[in-house]
Write an enzyme that holds these catalytic residues in place. Structure first.
Site, PDB file in Angstrom:
ATOM      1  N   ARG B  50       0.833  -1.198   0.000  1.00 48.56           N
ATOM      2  CA  ARG B  50       0.000   0.000   0.000  1.00 48.56           C
ATOM      3  C   ARG B  50       0.866   1.245   0.000  1.00 48.56           C
ATOM      4  O   ARG B  50       1.999   1.223   0.442  1.00 48.56           O
ATOM      5  CB  ARG B  50      -0.853   0.026   1.270  1.00 48.56           C
ATOM      6  CG  ARG B  50      -1.798  -1.126   1.385  1.00 48.56           C
ATOM      7  CD  ARG B  50      -2.392  -1.161   2.795  1.00 48.56           C
ATOM      8  NE  ARG B  50      -3.191  -2.362   2.972  1.00 48.56           N
ATOM      9  CZ  ARG B  50      -3.711  -2.737   4.131  1.00 48.56           C
ATOM     10  NH1 ARG B  50      -3.493  -2.011   5.220  1.00 48.56           N
ATOM     11  NH2 ARG B  50      -4.439  -3.831   4.211  1.00 48.56           N
ATOM     12  N   ASP B  52       0.294   5.367   1.356  1.00 49.22           N
ATOM     13  CA  ASP B  52      -0.641   6.193   2.131  1.00 49.22           C
ATOM     14  C   ASP B  52      -1.246   7.319   1.298  1.00 49.22           C
ATOM     15  O   ASP B  52      -0.726   7.650   0.234  1.00 49.22           O
ATOM     16  CB  ASP B  52       0.098   6.812   3.324  1.00 49.22           C
ATOM     17  CG  ASP B  52       0.284   5.814   4.451  1.00 49.22           C
ATOM     18  OD1 ASP B  52      -0.475   4.820   4.495  1.00 49.22           O
ATOM     19  OD2 ASP B  52       1.192   6.008   5.282  1.00 49.22           O
ATOM     20  N   ARG B 197       9.558   8.029   5.732  1.00 53.80           N
ATOM     21  CA  ARG B 197       9.225   9.400   6.128  1.00 53.80           C
ATOM     22  C   ARG B 197       9.887   9.779   7.459  1.00 53.80           C
ATOM     23  O   ARG B 197      10.223  10.940   7.673  1.00 53.80           O
ATOM     24  CB  ARG B 197       7.706   9.568   6.197  1.00 53.80           C
ATOM     25  CG  ARG B 197       7.076   9.585   4.801  1.00 53.80           C
ATOM     26  CD  ARG B 197       5.575   9.303   4.814  1.00 53.80           C
ATOM     27  NE  ARG B 197       4.855  10.254   5.615  1.00 53.80           N
ATOM     28  CZ  ARG B 197       3.541  10.168   5.884  1.00 53.80           C
ATOM     29  NH1 ARG B 197       2.830   9.154   5.376  1.00 53.80           N
ATOM     30  NH2 ARG B 197       2.955  11.061   6.621  1.00 53.80           N
TER      31      ARG B 197
END
Lengths: 245, 245
Positions: B50, B52, B197
């Site tokens: 996935r 985000d 991140r």
């Protein structure tokens, strides 16, 4: 009273071009509103020239007269807090009182950005024009060289434009390729309406073999719009910089 | 029955991430809908993983089984006519029936893009993270080197994540600067939730002098999330590519 020069970057996608609009959807309207909110003044904001709806700028220049006491180099930071994210003042400075963003300009540089691949780019949509066929850059560069100099560019002006003379001087055209991106960068002392978008459309036609390099000189001399290539869409066009003395 | 592998570019700005959503706002939903409109099939679309909400992809990979007779390499063109402009299938090909976009993946490369200037960029908003202070790249590169190898990356995982092990292997981190853009590119065999991140946030803190290079080793060994830098926003993150055997 001080004369403040702004250098402005914008994403033209969500605006009706630079020029003030009745509904406030011009980039000029948004910046004037930000200045008013900051200084309380309804200024006359003079740009180097208009850009059409969808056209971007990396270095548009505009100036205005203010009585505000904000330090000149702080205007950019203060205005950016009032502006939407797609308009950024990248520099603000005090200039001579006779500086005029339009009349003082000596030359402008525009870039037309092409994404050359069999598929378009999701991330560069509205940022570059997609061309499916691989461009022959050798031919594009040779064709581009014919535009350099002082010519009557009537064949490269949108029909119905009203100007005193269609003679302009292009001092430089460069073609750069970075992976799938091709940049056509044009510098000149002035441009007719849609001139860079029509030159770019003509160079794309040369790159895909629809127009012969050998015919470019005749197309320029013909002064006939229908001989040149099509007007490419606004979203590939960037006003890169405006040069002053 | 054929197994089709898609390589996908997307602008994550307008989606609720890759994963299927009840309201259909997942990128997966939009691509499945395009496949259904093309083949009539409700396929199971398997992604490499996935992404985000707001995260972009240059080379996400997904696969699905189809009974359609469309040539494998033509799926990209056919699907692109059904897809919105911010999702593009850049390649489609037939793969072995046991190819699985997630389980067959050997490594992934992510890029975190930073725009390093005193002012943000209008054209790169939602495409890069703006950092005002000039980053010391020598320090950033030295700090980055500590992440390479097999480590327990618990300090670089969003709190509350539930995984069997927080040990991962990073095979490469490179820091490139192109004018005002700094790219942090990280390749590894797998990533914890928000790992890239948080690593990027930690490297920015090193670049501005908030974290010392010498402390990076201790931060990794601490396994404590609060020791590392903040989680940078999704819009600077790109899934660049997924590698298979």
């Amino acid at each position: 009273m001080r004369n403040i020069k702004l250098t402005i970057e914008y994403d033209g996608t969500n605006y009706n071009g630079w020029q003030s609009q009745k509904n406030g959807a011009g980039i000029e309207d948004v910046i004037k509103e930000a200045i008013k909110s900051l200084t309380g003044e309804d200024v006359d904001l003079i740009a180097s020239g208009r850009t059409d709806a969808g056209v971007h700028a990396l270095g548009q220049v505009a100036n205005f007269i203010t009585n505000s006491s904000i330090p000149a180099d702080k205007f950019s930071f203060a205005l950016n807090t009032k502006l939407p994210e797609d308009i950024v003042i990248v520099k603000s400075e005090e200039v001579d009182k006779d500086f005029h963003a339009r009349f003082s300009a000596k030359s402008k540089t525009y870039r037309y950005l092409i994404y050359n691949d069999i598929h378009p780019s999701a991330l560069l949509r509205k940022r570059a024009y997609h061309v499916f066929y691989e461009l022959n850059l050798e031919n594009v560069r040779e064709a581009a060289s014919y535009f350099i100099g002082t010519h009557d560019f009537a064949a490269f002006m949108a029909k119905g434009s009203n100007v005193k003379t269609t003679v302009r001087t292009i001092t430089d055209i460069t073609i750069n390729k970075k992976e799938k991106l091709i940049e056509i960068e044009v510098t000149g002392n002035g441009f007719l309406y849609n001139m860079v978008r029509i030159i770019a459309g003509t160079l794309v036609d040369v790159g895909i073999g629809k127009i012969n390099v050998a015919d470019i000189k005749d197309i320029i001399e013909s002064r006939r719009r229908e001989k040149a290539g099509k007007t490419l869409p606004p979203w590939g066009l960037y006003l890169v910089k405006v040069d002053y003395d």
